[in-house]
Design a protein around this motif. Structure first.
Motif, PDB file in Angstrom:
ATOM      1  N   GLY A   1      41.445  29.258  35.818  1.00 45.87           N
ATOM      2  CA  GLY A   1      40.237  29.805  35.232  1.00 45.87           C
ATOM      3  C   GLY A   1      39.788  31.090  35.901  1.00 45.87           C
ATOM      4  O   GLY A   1      40.277  31.495  36.965  1.00 45.87           O
ATOM      5  N   ILE A   2      38.821  31.733  35.262  1.00 44.96           N
ATOM      6  CA  ILE A   2      38.326  33.025  35.735  1.00 44.96           C
ATOM      7  C   ILE A   2      37.663  32.891  37.097  1.00 44.96           C
ATOM      8  O   ILE A   2      37.887  33.694  38.004  1.00 44.96           O
ATOM      9  CB  ILE A   2      37.351  33.598  34.695  1.00 44.96           C
ATOM     10  CG1 ILE A   2      38.128  33.922  33.414  1.00 44.96           C
ATOM     11  CG2 ILE A   2      36.636  34.828  35.231  1.00 44.96           C
ATOM     12  CD1 ILE A   2      37.273  34.072  32.196  1.00 44.96           C
ATOM     13  N   TRP A   3      36.848  31.856  37.260  1.00 46.78           N
ATOM     14  CA  TRP A   3      36.137  31.708  38.525  1.00 46.78           C
ATOM     15  C   TRP A   3      37.083  31.316  39.655  1.00 46.78           C
ATOM     16  O   TRP A   3      36.884  31.696  40.808  1.00 46.78           O
ATOM     17  CB  TRP A   3      35.010  30.683  38.372  1.00 46.78           C
ATOM     18  CG  TRP A   3      33.915  31.216  37.491  1.00 46.78           C
ATOM     19  CD1 TRP A   3      33.658  30.876  36.200  1.00 46.78           C
ATOM     20  CD2 TRP A   3      32.950  32.216  37.842  1.00 46.78           C
ATOM     21  NE1 TRP A   3      32.605  31.593  35.714  1.00 46.78           N
ATOM     22  CE2 TRP A   3      32.137  32.421  36.705  1.00 46.78           C
ATOM     23  CE3 TRP A   3      32.698  32.950  38.986  1.00 46.78           C
ATOM     24  CZ2 TRP A   3      31.092  33.332  36.693  1.00 46.78           C
ATOM     25  CZ3 TRP A   3      31.654  33.861  38.980  1.00 46.78           C
ATOM     26  CH2 TRP A   3      30.863  34.050  37.844  1.00 46.78           C
ATOM     27  N   ALA A   4      38.139  30.587  39.300  1.00 46.75           N
ATOM     28  CA  ALA A   4      39.144  30.269  40.322  1.00 46.75           C
ATOM     29  C   ALA A   4      39.865  31.531  40.779  1.00 46.75           C
ATOM     30  O   ALA A   4      40.117  31.728  41.976  1.00 46.75           O
ATOM     31  CB  ALA A   4      40.152  29.261  39.769  1.00 46.75           C
ATOM     32  N   MET A   5      40.197  32.415  39.838  1.00 49.18           N
ATOM     33  CA  MET A   5      40.838  33.676  40.185  1.00 49.18           C
ATOM     34  C   MET A   5      39.921  34.529  41.054  1.00 49.18           C
ATOM     35  O   MET A   5      40.346  35.121  42.059  1.00 49.18           O
ATOM     36  CB  MET A   5      41.210  34.444  38.913  1.00 49.18           C
ATOM     37  CG  MET A   5      41.869  35.789  39.173  1.00 49.18           C
ATOM     38  SD  MET A   5      43.508  35.640  39.898  1.00 49.18           S
ATOM     39  CE  MET A   5      44.427  35.088  38.467  1.00 49.18           C
ATOM     40  N   THR A   6      38.632  34.587  40.689  1.00 51.09           N
ATOM     41  CA  THR A   6      37.674  35.350  41.490  1.00 51.09           C
ATOM     42  C   THR A   6      37.550  34.765  42.888  1.00 51.09           C
ATOM     43  O   THR A   6      37.500  35.505  43.887  1.00 51.09           O
ATOM     44  CB  THR A   6      36.297  35.347  40.801  1.00 51.09           C
ATOM     45  OG1 THR A   6      36.439  35.892  39.481  1.00 51.09           O
ATOM     46  CG2 THR A   6      35.292  36.178  41.579  1.00 51.09           C
TER      47      THR A   6
ATOM     48  N   SER B   1      39.914  40.835  40.850  1.00 51.46           N
ATOM     49  CA  SER B   1      40.073  39.676  39.961  1.00 51.46           C
ATOM     50  C   SER B   1      39.937  40.064  38.494  1.00 51.46           C
ATOM     51  O   SER B   1      40.490  39.403  37.618  1.00 51.46           O
ATOM     52  CB  SER B   1      39.043  38.604  40.314  1.00 51.46           C
ATOM     53  OG  SER B   1      37.741  39.026  39.974  1.00 51.46           O
ATOM     54  N   ALA B   2      39.216  41.160  38.220  1.00 52.68           N
ATOM     55  CA  ALA B   2      38.999  41.577  36.835  1.00 52.68           C
ATOM     56  C   ALA B   2      40.136  42.433  36.289  1.00 52.68           C
ATOM     57  O   ALA B   2      40.562  42.246  35.145  1.00 52.68           O
ATOM     58  CB  ALA B   2      37.679  42.345  36.715  1.00 52.68           C
ATOM     59  N   VAL B   3      40.636  43.373  37.085  1.00 51.38           N
ATOM     60  CA  VAL B   3      41.631  44.316  36.556  1.00 51.38           C
ATOM     61  C   VAL B   3      42.862  44.447  37.434  1.00 51.38           C
ATOM     62  O   VAL B   3      43.743  45.261  37.147  1.00 51.38           O
ATOM     63  CB  VAL B   3      41.011  45.721  36.343  1.00 51.38           C
ATOM     64  CG1 VAL B   3      39.892  45.675  35.332  1.00 51.38           C
ATOM     65  CG2 VAL B   3      40.543  46.332  37.654  1.00 51.38           C
ATOM     66  N   GLY B   4      42.947  43.686  38.515  1.00 50.96           N
ATOM     67  CA  GLY B   4      44.077  43.844  39.411  1.00 50.96           C
ATOM     68  C   GLY B   4      43.826  44.942  40.436  1.00 50.96           C
ATOM     69  O   GLY B   4      42.699  45.373  40.647  1.00 50.96           O
ATOM     70  N   VAL B   5      44.902  45.396  41.047  1.00 50.71           N
ATOM     71  CA  VAL B   5      44.802  46.377  42.131  1.00 50.71           C
ATOM     72  C   VAL B   5      44.797  47.785  41.554  1.00 50.71           C
ATOM     73  O   VAL B   5      45.787  48.228  40.967  1.00 50.71           O
ATOM     74  CB  VAL B   5      45.978  46.216  43.117  1.00 50.71           C
ATOM     75  CG1 VAL B   5      45.894  47.256  44.226  1.00 50.71           C
ATOM     76  CG2 VAL B   5      45.978  44.808  43.707  1.00 50.71           C
ATOM     77  N   VAL B   6      43.676  48.483  41.725  1.00 48.12           N
ATOM     78  CA  VAL B   6      43.522  49.862  41.248  1.00 48.12           C
ATOM     79  C   VAL B   6      43.323  50.756  42.463  1.00 48.12           C
ATOM     80  O   VAL B   6      42.403  50.545  43.253  1.00 48.12           O
ATOM     81  CB  VAL B   6      42.328  49.993  40.272  1.00 48.12           C
ATOM     82  CG1 VAL B   6      42.145  51.436  39.841  1.00 48.12           C
ATOM     83  CG2 VAL B   6      42.540  49.099  39.056  1.00 48.12           C
ATOM     84  N   ALA B   7      44.174  51.752  42.606  1.00 44.64           N
ATOM     85  CA  ALA B   7      44.201  52.568  43.828  1.00 44.64           C
ATOM     86  C   ALA B   7      43.353  53.825  43.694  1.00 44.64           C
ATOM     87  O   ALA B   7      43.161  54.357  42.603  1.00 44.64           O
ATOM     88  CB  ALA B   7      45.639  52.961  44.151  1.00 44.64           C
TER      89      ALA B   7
END
Length: 700
Positions: free
Chosen positions: A479-484, A616-622
């Motif tokens: 779930g979303i909260w687990a990922m966060t 958690s929302a969009v991944g790794v953004v540099a």
């Protein structure tokens, strides 16, 4: 008449009595022992007794299987480890001596990343090149990357922090390009993700026999130049007086180091941080050993130490995780973890002069008027609104503004409704994540008093990536909260580790940055391990997520990052005056009654929360956390109260445009937003470092 006082010589140690030659012989004997253990490991049932029987009885009877396994698999793997270890150890020692910097290596100068990119690009376009041509391509890529890093950091002589920041940023950009190529050409580059961390798996002896002589010649040339390197260590002026052509010598030795590193990448992929660890280990040996720290002894000993590190890491990997791990898991995972530990030790030991702190652009516009601030904020808000509309219109199917208006009123067809229902969460996710990363970067830069810092540099982003990718591989439908929560736990762990290791009677911003980069490398290595062990042949999902993608986002995934913004932005705004004082120096806040550590911890905790939810929302953004705050300061001045909203608008605008561009430029295929921001942010980062170098040289 004064009588000279004779100072007693220091007591001779056992190693000191042996001398450099004795230490070298011991190291070689240790290498032979490690090689003997290494050759007994493998996935087949052939063991040490079978190999001993082969040694004494020859390839007859039951020893035929042992001979086949030895010649086809184990001997090529062993010789690859020896070749690569020697090359990287000597290359790292050369680069450290040339730059007079203990953290210089093929990894921190992005040599390995440049060589890796060229080889992956050739594979992506289906080019089956002979090994010498592949080696030439790797040499070109490594040379270009090292030239850029050395130019930005004044040859590495102007400070450890700037050298490592320049190398890390360049490596990040090259890694982004490599990831982009692997995502766009998934079939052609299958298996190259794990190879990107090094692989000793060899089908035959062809690579070793072709590049072994090249490495041997380059090592011999470097050792012959050892006496001139010793003189160079006395300083450029002294070396010139003693007849050494400093610039020419530095150029040729740098080329030799890059040839060694490129050859190693061609043979076994980029095995991380051997070039950092091996010379450090040798330099730690007692200086009482006669001649040991002269380069004619230091260079070959660094090569032997490199062999011990590579083979020892491979032995430990297969001993702990099983024989199959030697095929699936790159040994570079282990060597990178060792290298991260070495970087932490060096960062805690060495002090940097801090030439990267507060370059001129960081102080531009400190007296901008309120009207100018409102004009900038209003313009950015209007541009962001336009970017939102553009994000809804653009994609593999272009829409009209009338379609969006009808969709808002619920009057579109089923097809258009489906398209816009898929797009708007992606657009909002990019905006919210961009704003969160920009605000986090503002807080980190204020605390570190370093406009070149960002959450990624402090290891927070990579830590969040470890947490999230662990959950993604173990429970893809989590779930979303687990990922966060997983991303938050990883970010907090990394942050706690960096902060704790950087604390040494106080918090040095340079030490914080260097240790943060070390933890970033370690977390990236752990991520590779997790992905490879989970499913080495299906890495596209994880690789896309690690590259920062809004693909498949749903409205519920926006809630954590929106809540984080609602909590952290008011908190940082409340601390705005304290952060302004923190960005000045260490003494002013104390004189004015500011509690340094509580303010630092609170601001960094807010940055960690924002970074974890954004990941958690969009991944790794540099690079968003670097570019947006710095550009905001250039536009509206250095006051935190003004930088925060402008940086948030800039970050949201940057990621939104990057996401839209990635969805449309090669539609229906897509480029992850994080790769686009890395490619945009790297030139700006280069510009900042160049400005910092020019200012440092102008004030000296």
């Amino acid at each position: 008449m004064s009588v000279p006082v004779l100072t007693p010589a220091p007591p001779a140690t056992p190693l000191g009595r042996l001398g450099a030659a004795g230490v070298f012989l011991i190291a070689v004997a240790a290498t032979v022992l490690v090689a003997a253990v290494h050759v007994t490991q493998g996935t087949s049932s052939v063991g040490a007794l079978d190999l001993l029987a082969l040694l004494f009885d020859g390839a007859s009877g039951g020893s035929e299987e042992a001979a086949r396994v030895l010649l086809a698999s184990r001997l090529p793997r062993l010789l690859a480890g020896v070749t690569v270890g020697c090359a990287l150890g000597v290359a790292g020692s050369l680069l450290q001596s040339i730059a007079r910097n203990p953290m210089a290596s093929p990894d921190t100068l992005a040599v390995s990343s440049g060589a890796h990119l060229t080889i992956v690009t050739a594979a992506a376009f289906g080019l089956t090149l002979p090994l010498p041509v592949s080696g030439g391509l790797a040499l070109f890529g490594g040379l270009a990357a090292a030239a850029l890093v050395m130019a930005m950091s004044a040859g590495g002589r102007s400070g450890t922090t700037r050298l490592i920041l320049a190398g890390s940023a360049t490596a990040m950009a090259l890694h982004s390009l490599t990831s982009l190529v692997m995502i766009l050409f998934e079939e052609e580059t299958t298996g190259l993700y794990a190879w990107g961390s090094g692989s000793l798996v060899q089908g035959d002896l062809r690579a070793v026999t072709q590049f072994g002589p090249v490495i041997a010649v380059a090592m011999a040339a470097a050792i012959l130049a050892g006496p001139r390197l010793d003189i160079l260590g006395l300083g450029d002026d002294t070396a010139s007086v003693l007849g050494v052509h400093v610039r020419r010598l530095r150029l040729w030795l740098t080329l030799l180091a890059i040839v060694l590193a490129a050859a190693a990448v061609t043979v076994a992929g980029p095995i991380g941080f051997v070039g950092l660890c091996a010379p450090v280990i040798v330099r730690l040996l007692p200086r009482s050993i006669p001649g040991l720290h002269r380069h004619r002894s230091l260079l070959p000993l660094s090569g032997v130490a490199g062999v011990l590190i590579v083979l020892g890491s491979d032995i430990a990997l297969r001993a702990v995780m099983g024989a199959q791990a030697g095929v699936e898991v790159p040994p570079g995972v282990v060597t990178t973890l060792l290298g991260a530990g070495a970087m932490v030790w060096l960062a805690r030991r060495y002090r940097d002069a801090g030439p990267t702190r507060r370059p001129p652009a960081a102080r531009i516009g400190s007296t901008r008027s309120r009207a100018a601030f409102l004009a900038v904020a209003g313009t950015l808000a209007a541009l962001l609104a336009g970017a939102l509309v553009l994000g809804l219109l653009a994609g593999d199917r272009w829409l009209l503004t009338g379609d969006v208006l009808n969709w808002l009123q619920g009057r579109t067809s089923r097809g258009l409704t489906f398209v816009l229902d898929q797009r708007y969460p992606r657009v909002l996710a990019a905006v919210l994540a961009g704003a969160a990363l920009a605000v986090a970067g503002t807080a980190v830069q204020a605390v570190c008093r370093n406009p070149l810092a960002e959450p990624g540099v402090l290891g927070v982003t990579a830590g969040a990536g470890v947490g999230a990718i662990s959950l993604l591989t173990m429970a893809p439908v989590a779930g979303i909260w687990a990922m966060t929560g997983a991303a938050g736990a990883g970010a907090l762990t990394a942050f706690g580790l960096v902060y704790g290791l950087a604390w040494r009677g106080g918090l040095s911003s340079d030490r914080l940055v260097l240790i943060g980069i070390a933890v970033q490398y370690a977390c990236t290595s752990l991520t590779v391990l997790i992905i490879v062990k989970a499913d080495p042949w299906n890495t596209a999902l994880a690789l896309t997520w690690l590259s920062g993608s809004t693909y498949g986002r749903v409205p519920a995934q926006l809630i954590p990052v929106a809540l984080a913004l609602l909590l952290a932005v008011p908190l940082l705004a409340w601390l705005r005056r304290d952060l302004d004082l923190l960005s000045l120096d260490e003494d002013s806040p104390r004189i004015l009654g500011v509690s340094l550590e509580p303010v630092r911890l609170t601001a960094l905790a807010g940055a960690v929360l924002l970074t974890a939810t954004a990941v958690s929302a969009v991944g790794v953004v540099a690079f968003v956390g670097l570019v947006a705050p710095h550009a905001a300061r250039a536009m509206v001045g250095a006051r935190t109260a003004r930088v925060l909203p402008v940086a948030a608008l800039l970050g949201a605008l940057l990621v939104s445009l990057a996401d839209t561009l990635g969805r449309t430029v090669i539609a229906p295929a897509q480029v992850p937003a994080g790769l686009v921001t890395a490619l945009i942010g790297t030139p700006y980062f280069v510009y900042l470092l160049w400005r910092a170098r020019a200012h440092a040289e102008g004030s000296s």
